[in-house]
Write a protein that holds these residues in place. Sequence first.
Motif, short mmCIF file in Angstrom:
data_model
loop_
_atom_site.label_atom_id
_atom_site.label_comp_id
_atom_site.label_asym_id
_atom_site.label_seq_id
_atom_site.Cartn_x
_atom_site.Cartn_y
_atom_site.Cartn_z
N THR A 102 -1.86 1.50 -1.37
CA THR A 102 -1.49 2.92 -1.39
C THR A 102 -0.90 3.29 -2.75
O THR A 102 -0.65 4.46 -3.00
CB THR A 102 -0.47 3.24 -0.29
N LYS A 103 -0.67 2.31 -3.59
CA LYS A 103 -0.08 2.47 -4.92
C LYS A 103 1.33 3.06 -4.88
O LYS A 103 1.77 3.68 -5.82
CB LYS A 103 -0.97 3.30 -5.83
N THR A 104 2.03 2.89 -3.77
CA THR A 104 3.43 3.31 -3.70
C THR A 104 4.30 2.07 -3.70
O THR A 104 3.99 1.07 -3.07
CB THR A 104 3.71 4.13 -2.43
N LEU A 105 5.39 2.14 -4.43
CA LEU A 105 6.30 1.00 -4.51
C LEU A 105 7.35 1.03 -3.41
O LEU A 105 7.90 0.02 -3.03
CB LEU A 105 7.00 0.99 -5.88
N ILE A 106 7.64 2.22 -2.90
CA ILE A 106 8.65 2.38 -1.87
C ILE A 106 7.96 2.72 -0.56
O ILE A 106 7.00 3.48 -0.52
CB ILE A 106 9.64 3.50 -2.25
N GLY A 107 8.47 2.17 0.52
CA GLY A 107 7.91 2.49 1.83
C GLY A 107 7.24 1.28 2.45
O GLY A 107 7.10 0.23 1.82
N PRO A 108 6.82 1.42 3.70
CA PRO A 108 6.20 0.28 4.40
C PRO A 108 4.82 -0.03 3.86
O PRO A 108 4.14 0.83 3.32
CB PRO A 108 6.13 0.77 5.85
N LYS A 109 4.44 -1.28 4.02
CA LYS A 109 3.09 -1.70 3.65
C LYS A 109 2.20 -1.55 4.87
O LYS A 109 2.60 -1.83 5.98
CB LYS A 109 3.10 -3.14 3.16
N HIS A 110 1.01 -1.05 4.65
CA HIS A 110 0.07 -0.84 5.74
C HIS A 110 -1.15 -1.71 5.56
O HIS A 110 -1.56 -2.00 4.45
CB HIS A 110 -0.38 0.63 5.78
N LYS A 111 -1.73 -2.08 6.69
CA LYS A 111 -3.00 -2.81 6.68
C LYS A 111 -4.10 -1.85 7.04
O LYS A 111 -3.90 -0.86 7.73
CB LYS A 111 -2.96 -3.95 7.70
N LEU A 112 -5.28 -2.16 6.55
CA LEU A 112 -6.46 -1.37 6.89
C LEU A 112 -7.38 -2.29 7.68
O LEU A 112 -7.84 -3.31 7.18
CB LEU A 112 -7.16 -0.88 5.61
N ARG A 113 -7.62 -1.95 8.93
CA ARG A 113 -8.46 -2.77 9.79
C ARG A 113 -9.90 -2.29 9.67
O ARG A 113 -10.20 -1.13 9.89
CB ARG A 113 -7.98 -2.69 11.23
N ILE A 114 -10.77 -3.22 9.35
CA ILE A 114 -12.18 -2.91 9.12
C ILE A 114 -13.00 -3.28 10.35
O ILE A 114 -12.96 -4.41 10.82
CB ILE A 114 -12.72 -3.70 7.89
N LEU A 115 -13.72 -2.32 10.87
CA LEU A 115 -14.61 -2.56 12.00
C LEU A 115 -15.99 -2.99 11.52
O LEU A 115 -16.59 -3.91 12.05
CB LEU A 115 -14.72 -1.28 12.85
N GLN A 116 -16.47 -2.33 10.45
CA GLN A 116 -17.78 -2.64 9.91
C GLN A 116 -17.76 -2.37 8.41
O GLN A 116 -17.10 -1.44 7.94
CB GLN A 116 -18.83 -1.76 10.58
#
Length: 127
Positions: A102-116
């Motif tokens: 996300t290119k943000t240094l502050i805040g939670p880290k998120h995952k991106l779940r790939i279906l296809q």
Amino acid sequence: GYYADRWKKLLIPKSSPTKAYFDTLDHDPFCMYNYLLDITTWNKNIRRGFIQVKITDSAGNTAESEINSEASTFQQYKRVKILTGFYRDLDKISKISLTFSTKTLIGPKHKLRILQMRLKSLNNPER
């Protein structure tokens, strides 16, 4: 195709939106190999960010894509197409790795779940 020195006068006057992909030389200093990354995500929440692609061939050689300057929006079960460029072309790809940022240094880290996911060479469409 269109020659690079004449593309504007041929494409811009058209009334519909036009996408243009330009091939470059296959040797330095102007080599870029373009791939189309087609992703369908599985996250319930909307994610906005950048994808970097790393490809590895059967001999262990790797190439990393340049990060797109524009963030993409990923929604559940929606396809997103991203143009990725590599400075090196690999023939027989054995592994594809994606990094979501996300290119943000502050805040939670998120995952991106790939279906296809599908990666298609635009320079060599037969692959």
